[in-house]
Design an enzyme around this catalytic site. Structure first.
Site, mmCIF file in Angstrom:
data_model
loop_
_atom_site.group_PDB
_atom_site.id
_atom_site.type_symbol
_atom_site.label_atom_id
_atom_site.label_comp_id
_atom_site.label_asym_id
_atom_site.label_seq_id
_atom_site.Cartn_x
_atom_site.Cartn_y
_atom_site.Cartn_z
ATOM 1 N N HIS A 27 3.119 3.423 -8.698
ATOM 2 C CA HIS A 27 2.967 1.998 -9.041
ATOM 3 C C HIS A 27 4.224 1.488 -9.753
ATOM 4 O O HIS A 27 4.685 0.380 -9.500
ATOM 5 C CB HIS A 27 1.737 1.783 -9.932
ATOM 6 C CG HIS A 27 0.435 2.126 -9.256
ATOM 7 N ND1 HIS A 27 0.129 1.696 -7.994
ATOM 8 C CD2 HIS A 27 -0.634 2.861 -9.676
ATOM 9 C CE1 HIS A 27 -1.080 2.138 -7.650
ATOM 10 N NE2 HIS A 27 -1.557 2.856 -8.649
ATOM 11 N N LEU A 42 11.073 -20.660 -3.835
ATOM 12 C CA LEU A 42 9.939 -19.853 -3.367
ATOM 13 C C LEU A 42 8.719 -20.032 -4.280
ATOM 14 O O LEU A 42 8.871 -20.099 -5.501
ATOM 15 C CB LEU A 42 10.361 -18.369 -3.372
ATOM 16 C CG LEU A 42 9.275 -17.340 -3.050
ATOM 17 C CD1 LEU A 42 8.925 -17.376 -1.562
ATOM 18 C CD2 LEU A 42 9.723 -15.930 -3.443
ATOM 19 N N ASP A 54 0.835 -1.205 0.000
ATOM 20 C CA ASP A 54 0.000 0.000 0.000
ATOM 21 C C ASP A 54 0.873 1.259 0.000
ATOM 22 O O ASP A 54 2.003 1.232 0.490
ATOM 23 C CB ASP A 54 -0.906 -0.030 1.239
ATOM 24 C CG ASP A 54 -2.033 0.985 1.140
ATOM 25 O OD1 ASP A 54 -2.317 1.476 0.024
ATOM 26 O OD2 ASP A 54 -2.640 1.299 2.182
HETATM 27 C C1 FPP Z 1 -1.863 0.250 -3.450
HETATM 28 O O1 FPP Z 1 -1.400 1.567 -3.420
HETATM 29 C C2 FPP Z 1 -1.238 -0.485 -4.538
HETATM 30 C C3 FPP Z 1 -1.902 -1.010 -5.611
HETATM 31 C C4 FPP Z 1 -3.354 -0.900 -5.802
HETATM 32 C C5 FPP Z 1 -1.171 -1.754 -6.638
HETATM 33 C C6 FPP Z 1 0.106 -2.342 -6.122
HETATM 34 C C7 FPP Z 1 0.738 -3.277 -7.014
HETATM 35 C C8 FPP Z 1 1.967 -3.173 -7.543
HETATM 36 C C9 FPP Z 1 2.887 -2.041 -7.425
HETATM 37 C C10 FPP Z 1 2.474 -4.352 -8.261
HETATM 38 C C11 FPP Z 1 2.260 -4.400 -9.700
HETATM 39 C C12 FPP Z 1 0.878 -4.310 -10.129
HETATM 40 C C13 FPP Z 1 0.138 -5.294 -10.658
HETATM 41 C C14 FPP Z 1 -1.277 -4.985 -11.024
HETATM 42 C C15 FPP Z 1 0.627 -6.674 -10.865
HETATM 43 P P1 FPP Z 1 -2.478 2.724 -3.549
HETATM 44 O O2 FPP Z 1 -2.548 3.117 -4.981
HETATM 45 O O3 FPP Z 1 -3.762 2.304 -2.927
HETATM 46 O O4 FPP Z 1 -1.778 3.843 -2.706
HETATM 47 P P2 FPP Z 1 -2.519 4.960 -1.847
HETATM 48 O O5 FPP Z 1 -3.270 4.222 -0.756
HETATM 49 O O6 FPP Z 1 -1.366 5.751 -1.322
HETATM 50 O O7 FPP Z 1 -3.400 5.718 -2.781
#
Ligand code: FPP
Length: 248
Positions: free
Chosen positions: A38, A132, A21
């Site tokens: 991301h 893993l 997150d």
């Molecule tokens: C949450 O941060 C994160 C996500 C919804 C995506 C996380 C996934 C990755 C980085 C890995 C690669 C992605 C995929 C689809 C395989 P947020 O956007 O909710 O952050 P915030 O709470 O600060 O807004």
């Protein structure tokens, strides 16, 4: 002493689940669009997979995209799907080299074909790897998984394949997506970025998991942060409902 040096190598958790997150906030704090968060998160993911594989953890489950995330703005969803394809394209050789087996959890039917195909192909080429097991929860929510399990068992009961009195906790576990894939319950759940909630993630499976929350945003997460979580986990006493004396 670094956190790495404090790790007790004989008590490494078997299964670590992570809620990545804070990508959006990380980007916003730098005046960038959410998608940069991301993208940065994907680079962190690469390092963490390697680190976790080398630590001796056997299962690592990453919450990459929830069923609720489909409700995000269209352009963010579409960028995340592109990132997912790119991620697999980039990580494929690392997974093979590091003997990592890839699995996915979630409602595949909702994913674009390009994402489904990329993951399926990588699952196929890594299926005999013995190090893993890396599990991506993608288009996943726990209530969806539990609902699917209920339907599966109901069908089996209607078809006479299972007797109602034989539906035990173990049987329910075995009929969840994780059970069908042979994935054990997590020992440790890590959530980054300060929120202290579970967000529809592995609700049944984390009944006795240790929960670890860190303020660190996912794009800032690194090896030392991971080792810190492991050390914290190793200082806890897992009692599974028993008393401290019974455990000793
Ligand atoms: C949450 O941060 C994160 C996500 C919804 C995506 C996380 C996934 C990755 C980085 C890995 C690669 C992605 C995929 C689809 C395989 P947020 O956007 O909710 O952050 P915030 O709470 O600060 O807004």
């Amino acid at each position: 002493m670094s956190y790495f040096e404090q790790i007790d190598k004989s008590r490494i958790p078997n299964h670590v689940a992570i809620i990545m997150d804070g990508n959006g906030r990380w980007a916003k704090e730098r005046g960038l669009a959410r998608i940069y968060g991301h993208q940065q998160g994907v680079d962190v993911l690469h390092d963490i997979i390697t680190t976790v594989a080398e630590t001796g953890v056997k299962y690592l489950t990453m919450y990459a995209f929830s069923l609720e995330n489909w409700n995000r703005p269209k352009d963010e969803v579409s960028s995340l799907m592109d990132i997912a394809v790119e991620l697999i394209r980039k990580e494929r050789s690392t997974l093979i080299e590091k003997n990592v087996r890839l699995l996915t959890l979630g409602d595949n039917d909702l994913l674009p074909d390009k994402v489904k195909d990329a993951f399926m192909e990588c699952e196929e080429v890594t299926k005999n790897n013995t190090g893993l097991t890396l599990i991506f929860a993608l288009s996943y929510s726990s209530r969806w998984e539990i609902t699917e399990m209920a339907k599966r068992i109901a069908r089996q009961a209607v078809e006479g394949k299972v007797k109602v009195e034989d539906i035990s906790e173990d049987y329910v576990s075995s009929q969840l997506s994780t059970g069908l894939l042979g994935i054990p319950d997590p020992d440790l759940l890590i959530r980054t970025s300060g929120e202290q909630r579970i967000s529809n993630y592995l609700l049944w499976q984390i009944a006795y998991s240790e929960l670890y929350f860190t303020q660190c945003r996912w794009p800032d997460f690194n090896d030392e942060e991971f080792y810190k979580a492991i050390v914290d986990y190793q200082h806890r006493e897992r009692r599974f409902g028993k008393t401290s004396e019974q455990i000793k």
